[in-house]
Scaffold this motif. Sequence first.
Motif, PDB file in Angstrom:
ATOM      1  N   GLY A 212     -25.585  -2.798  20.371  1.00  0.00           N
ATOM      2  CA  GLY A 212     -24.377  -1.984  20.360  1.00  0.00           C
ATOM      3  C   GLY A 212     -24.181  -1.234  19.065  1.00  0.00           C
ATOM      4  N   PRO A 213     -23.052  -0.538  18.942  1.00  0.00           N
ATOM      5  CA  PRO A 213     -22.748   0.239  17.734  1.00  0.00           C
ATOM      6  C   PRO A 213     -22.243  -0.668  16.613  1.00  0.00           C
ATOM      7  CG  PRO A 213     -20.957   0.463  19.297  1.00  0.00           C
ATOM      8  CD  PRO A 213     -22.000  -0.395  19.965  1.00  0.00           C
ATOM      9  N   THR A 214     -23.145  -1.213  15.834  1.00  0.00           N
ATOM     10  CA  THR A 214     -22.780  -2.262  14.883  1.00  0.00           C
ATOM     11  C   THR A 214     -21.820  -1.776  13.797  1.00  0.00           C
ATOM     12  OG1 THR A 214     -24.905  -1.834  13.787  1.00  0.00           O
ATOM     13  CG2 THR A 214     -24.794  -3.725  15.253  1.00  0.00           C
ATOM     14  N   ARG A 215     -21.883  -0.502  13.426  1.00  0.00           N
ATOM     15  CA  ARG A 215     -20.914   0.010  12.442  1.00  0.00           C
ATOM     16  C   ARG A 215     -19.510  -0.029  13.033  1.00  0.00           C
ATOM     17  NH1 ARG A 215     -22.085   5.606   9.699  1.00  0.00           N
ATOM     18  NH2 ARG A 215     -20.081   5.016   8.769  1.00  0.00           N
ATOM     19  N   ALA A 216     -19.372   0.359  14.283  1.00  0.00           N
ATOM     20  CA  ALA A 216     -18.060   0.312  14.926  1.00  0.00           C
ATOM     21  C   ALA A 216     -17.580  -1.133  15.054  1.00  0.00           C
ATOM     22  CB  ALA A 216     -18.126   0.972  16.301  1.00  0.00           C
ATOM     23  N   TYR A 217     -18.481  -2.039  15.433  1.00  0.00           N
ATOM     24  CA  TYR A 217     -18.104  -3.449  15.496  1.00  0.00           C
ATOM     25  C   TYR A 217     -17.567  -3.931  14.147  1.00  0.00           C
ATOM     26  CZ  TYR A 217     -20.773  -3.915  19.907  1.00  0.00           C
ATOM     27  OH  TYR A 217     -21.247  -3.797  21.188  1.00  0.00           O
ATOM     28  N   GLY A 218     -18.234  -3.528  13.081  1.00  0.00           N
ATOM     29  CA  GLY A 218     -17.824  -3.960  11.751  1.00  0.00           C
ATOM     30  C   GLY A 218     -16.434  -3.487  11.373  1.00  0.00           C
ATOM     31  N   ARG A 219     -16.106  -2.238  11.743  1.00  0.00           N
ATOM     32  CA  ARG A 219     -14.779  -1.707  11.436  1.00  0.00           C
ATOM     33  C   ARG A 219     -13.712  -2.368  12.312  1.00  0.00           C
ATOM     34  NH1 ARG A 219     -14.066  -1.160   7.112  1.00  0.00           N
ATOM     35  NH2 ARG A 219     -15.827  -2.580   7.143  1.00  0.00           N
ATOM     36  N   ILE A 220     -14.054  -2.674  13.567  1.00  0.00           N
ATOM     37  CA  ILE A 220     -13.122  -3.402  14.427  1.00  0.00           C
ATOM     38  C   ILE A 220     -12.867  -4.800  13.849  1.00  0.00           C
ATOM     39  CG2 ILE A 220     -12.838  -4.472  16.696  1.00  0.00           C
ATOM     40  CD1 ILE A 220     -14.473  -2.069  17.821  1.00  0.00           C
ATOM     41  N   LYS A 221     -13.939  -5.460  13.429  1.00  0.00           N
ATOM     42  CA  LYS A 221     -13.819  -6.795  12.842  1.00  0.00           C
ATOM     43  C   LYS A 221     -12.921  -6.768  11.612  1.00  0.00           C
ATOM     44  CE  LYS A 221     -16.668 -10.516  10.874  1.00  0.00           C
ATOM     45  NZ  LYS A 221     -18.019 -11.117  10.845  1.00  0.00           N
ATOM     46  N   GLU A 260     -24.841  12.901  29.203  1.00  0.00           N
ATOM     47  CA  GLU A 260     -26.086  12.936  29.981  1.00  0.00           C
ATOM     48  C   GLU A 260     -26.155  11.831  31.025  1.00  0.00           C
ATOM     49  OE1 GLU A 260     -29.134  12.760  27.012  1.00  0.00           O
ATOM     50  OE2 GLU A 260     -28.841  14.849  26.360  1.00  0.00           O
ATOM     51  N   LYS A 261     -25.075  11.022  31.099  1.00  0.00           N
ATOM     52  CA  LYS A 261     -24.977   9.931  32.085  1.00  0.00           C
ATOM     53  C   LYS A 261     -26.143   8.949  31.981  1.00  0.00           C
ATOM     54  CE  LYS A 261     -22.185  12.437  35.493  1.00  0.00           C
ATOM     55  NZ  LYS A 261     -21.722  13.445  34.525  1.00  0.00           N
ATOM     56  N   ARG A 262     -26.394   8.503  30.746  1.00  0.00           N
ATOM     57  CA  ARG A 262     -27.436   7.511  30.500  1.00  0.00           C
ATOM     58  C   ARG A 262     -26.907   6.476  29.519  1.00  0.00           C
ATOM     59  NH1 ARG A 262     -29.339   8.308  25.394  1.00  0.00           N
ATOM     60  NH2 ARG A 262     -29.120  10.409  24.515  1.00  0.00           N
ATOM     61  N   LYS A 263     -27.653   5.392  29.355  1.00  0.00           N
ATOM     62  CA  LYS A 263     -27.268   4.334  28.417  1.00  0.00           C
ATOM     63  C   LYS A 263     -27.604   4.763  26.994  1.00  0.00           C
ATOM     64  CE  LYS A 263     -27.971  -0.602  27.437  1.00  0.00           C
ATOM     65  NZ  LYS A 263     -28.680  -1.832  27.829  1.00  0.00           N
ATOM     66  N   PRO A 264     -26.660   4.636  26.051  1.00  0.00           N
ATOM     67  CA  PRO A 264     -26.957   5.033  24.673  1.00  0.00           C
ATOM     68  C   PRO A 264     -27.893   4.059  23.977  1.00  0.00           C
ATOM     69  CG  PRO A 264     -24.792   4.029  24.790  1.00  0.00           C
ATOM     70  CD  PRO A 264     -25.270   4.159  26.211  1.00  0.00           C
ATOM     71  N   VAL A 265     -28.633   4.577  23.011  1.00  0.00           N
ATOM     72  CA  VAL A 265     -29.508   3.759  22.185  1.00  0.00           C
ATOM     73  C   VAL A 265     -28.937   3.784  20.765  1.00  0.00           C
ATOM     74  CG1 VAL A 265     -31.841   3.403  21.312  1.00  0.00           C
ATOM     75  CG2 VAL A 265     -31.499   4.322  23.628  1.00  0.00           C
ATOM     76  N   PHE A 266     -28.186   2.767  20.437  1.00  0.00           N
ATOM     77  CA  PHE A 266     -27.542   2.707  19.122  1.00  0.00           C
ATOM     78  C   PHE A 266     -28.491   2.107  18.103  1.00  0.00           C
ATOM     79  CE2 PHE A 266     -23.687   2.372  21.921  1.00  0.00           C
ATOM     80  CZ  PHE A 266     -23.148   3.607  21.582  1.00  0.00           C
ATOM     81  N   LYS A 267     -28.399   2.586  16.867  1.00  0.00           N
ATOM     82  CA  LYS A 267     -29.289   2.123  15.798  1.00  0.00           C
ATOM     83  C   LYS A 267     -28.518   1.535  14.623  1.00  0.00           C
ATOM     84  CE  LYS A 267     -32.882   5.500  16.970  1.00  0.00           C
ATOM     85  NZ  LYS A 267     -33.703   6.631  16.473  1.00  0.00           N
ATOM     86  N   GLY A 268     -27.202   1.443  14.752  1.00  0.00           N
ATOM     87  CA  GLY A 268     -26.423   0.874  13.658  1.00  0.00           C
ATOM     88  C   GLY A 268     -26.273   1.814  12.485  1.00  0.00           C
ATOM     89  N   ARG A 269     -26.400   3.117  12.734  1.00  0.00           N
ATOM     90  CA  ARG A 269     -26.283   4.100  11.656  1.00  0.00           C
ATOM     91  C   ARG A 269     -25.232   5.160  11.990  1.00  0.00           C
ATOM     92  NH1 ARG A 269     -32.187   3.660  11.712  1.00  0.00           N
ATOM     93  NH2 ARG A 269     -32.358   5.578  12.896  1.00  0.00           N
TER      94      ARG A 269
END
Length: 269
Positions: A212-221, A260-269
């Motif tokens: 997942g989007p680890t930067r977003a997770y970090g800000r939520i945390k 594009e109606k596809r699953k995102p590929v998050f890289k934590g950046r």
Amino acid sequence: MQHPVESSETPSSTAVITTVSDGVMQMVINAPEARNSLSAKGVVDGLLAALDRLERDPELRCAVLSGAGGAFSSGGNLHELSSLSEAQVRAQMNTNTWLYRRIALCDKLVVAAVDGPAYGAGLGLATCCDWIVAGESAAFCSAFVRVGAMPDAGLFWSLPSRLGAGGARRMMLLGKEVRGAEALAMGLADDFVCDGPALPAAMTLAGRFAQGPTRAYGRIKAGLRQAPMSLDQALQYQLDNGPGLFASEDFREGAKAFLEKRKPVFKGR
């Protein structure tokens, strides 16, 4: 698929065993003869070393914390604690505060897989994690009043944040054991595995978080750590943190994938 890799040998490596696979670090407290007490030799140091690696390694994006031998953690060693002076207890508690701080302040998510007892400081260890998966055998207890003590291990922060002041008060004053299904119903646990151990479910969830989007997770945390906020504090927090995320590579990928109606590929950046 990345194969599991065991950590290098350190003085605390037998007390805490770490393995890494697909961006997830698994931390196992390995002191079953002491019911994975935090007082067992090498446990606190081993966990701190593992958390240091989690924070520093950009390839690590989530962690799972569990205990070996059918217990998450029994907390402190009563025999040892009852033999210490006030100054010695204070020094030990001061050292242990760094463990709870590191878990709570780390930008990366830590999932607790609780099988067996999470008592006393072990309850504090679980509740300072970001997500708790309770297995069939999980048992939570703020057992301090049973022995004439008051809660520590960050519980005056973590329990109210999960249960509210009233729920925390009941757990702290009554010292009642809470089993897995009840823990889920009251908000103490986030998931409950009714027919088996917590660890497999916790590892699956951690794999999802690692993608997942680890930067977003970090800000939520970090934001939830400050809850409850006033309206002005909440608006300022989003102003301080939101624009940077909207300008991130992960957001651009997420928006593009959505369109594009596809699953995102998050890289934590």
